[in-house]
Scaffold this motif. Sequence first.
Motif, PDB file in Angstrom:
ATOM      1  N   ASN A 123     -45.117   1.515  48.747  1.00  0.00           N
ATOM      2  CA  ASN A 123     -46.376   0.825  48.467  1.00  0.00           C
ATOM      3  C   ASN A 123     -46.763   0.940  47.002  1.00  0.00           C
ATOM      4  O   ASN A 123     -47.508   0.120  46.495  1.00  0.00           O
ATOM      5  CB  ASN A 123     -47.476   1.382  49.359  1.00  0.00           C
ATOM      6  CG  ASN A 123     -47.297   0.956  50.799  1.00  0.00           C
ATOM      7  OD1 ASN A 123     -46.632  -0.026  51.073  1.00  0.00           O
ATOM      8  ND2 ASN A 123     -47.879   1.694  51.710  1.00  0.00           N
ATOM      9  N   LYS A 124     -46.295   1.973  46.305  1.00  0.00           N
ATOM     10  CA  LYS A 124     -46.620   2.156  44.894  1.00  0.00           C
ATOM     11  C   LYS A 124     -45.904   1.113  44.036  1.00  0.00           C
ATOM     12  O   LYS A 124     -46.399   0.729  42.991  1.00  0.00           O
ATOM     13  CB  LYS A 124     -46.216   3.552  44.431  1.00  0.00           C
ATOM     14  CG  LYS A 124     -47.007   4.654  45.094  1.00  0.00           C
ATOM     15  CD  LYS A 124     -46.510   5.992  44.636  1.00  0.00           C
ATOM     16  CE  LYS A 124     -47.191   7.107  45.389  1.00  0.00           C
ATOM     17  NZ  LYS A 124     -46.679   8.413  45.023  1.00  0.00           N
ATOM     18  N   ASP A 125     -44.721   0.689  44.451  1.00  0.00           N
ATOM     19  CA  ASP A 125     -43.904  -0.229  43.670  1.00  0.00           C
ATOM     20  C   ASP A 125     -44.264  -1.696  43.875  1.00  0.00           C
ATOM     21  O   ASP A 125     -44.045  -2.512  42.997  1.00  0.00           O
ATOM     22  CB  ASP A 125     -42.422  -0.071  44.031  1.00  0.00           C
ATOM     23  CG  ASP A 125     -41.888   1.298  43.686  1.00  0.00           C
ATOM     24  OD1 ASP A 125     -42.472   1.960  42.810  1.00  0.00           O
ATOM     25  OD2 ASP A 125     -40.891   1.688  44.303  1.00  0.00           O
ATOM     26  N   CYS A 126     -44.785  -2.028  45.053  1.00  0.00           N
ATOM     27  CA  CYS A 126     -45.026  -3.434  45.352  1.00  0.00           C
ATOM     28  C   CYS A 126     -46.192  -3.603  46.305  1.00  0.00           C
ATOM     29  O   CYS A 126     -46.653  -2.660  46.928  1.00  0.00           O
ATOM     30  CB  CYS A 126     -43.774  -4.081  45.930  1.00  0.00           C
ATOM     31  SG  CYS A 126     -43.285  -3.399  47.514  1.00  0.00           S
ATOM     32  N   ALA A 173     -45.113  -4.918  40.628  1.00  0.00           N
ATOM     33  CA  ALA A 173     -46.053  -4.845  39.511  1.00  0.00           C
ATOM     34  C   ALA A 173     -45.582  -5.711  38.338  1.00  0.00           C
ATOM     35  O   ALA A 173     -46.391  -6.250  37.587  1.00  0.00           O
ATOM     36  CB  ALA A 173     -46.224  -3.398  39.066  1.00  0.00           C
ATOM     37  N   SER A 174     -44.274  -5.886  38.203  1.00  0.00           N
ATOM     38  CA  SER A 174     -43.701  -6.708  37.126  1.00  0.00           C
ATOM     39  C   SER A 174     -43.935  -8.206  37.345  1.00  0.00           C
ATOM     40  O   SER A 174     -43.679  -9.008  36.458  1.00  0.00           O
ATOM     41  CB  SER A 174     -42.194  -6.456  37.027  1.00  0.00           C
ATOM     42  OG  SER A 174     -41.553  -6.911  38.212  1.00  0.00           O
TER      43      SER A 174
END
Length: 86
Positions: free
Chosen positions: A3-6, A43-44
Amino acid sequence: MSNKDCEELAQLEIKGLGVVSTGFLVQHEHFGKGEVEGVFQFASGENTVRVNFEQHGSKALVPEYANLQPYTQKNSLLGKLKGIFT
């Protein structure tokens, strides 16, 4: 994917597919028929679609490179045979 990455999206518009969300049926040249399990945005800003393929299991694909098509009966073997004889 954590969940932190996307972030999971409710839907995503993908060129060649239209608006895609969980449950959308797709066809892939190599993997065959599959059902979208989720749509994610990193996030990117890059997107990933997780698809559960009948014969190959769950795969995370970048929609811009995966060349996914909407699944229709004409994509199936029976549909292709009908197309030949009609």
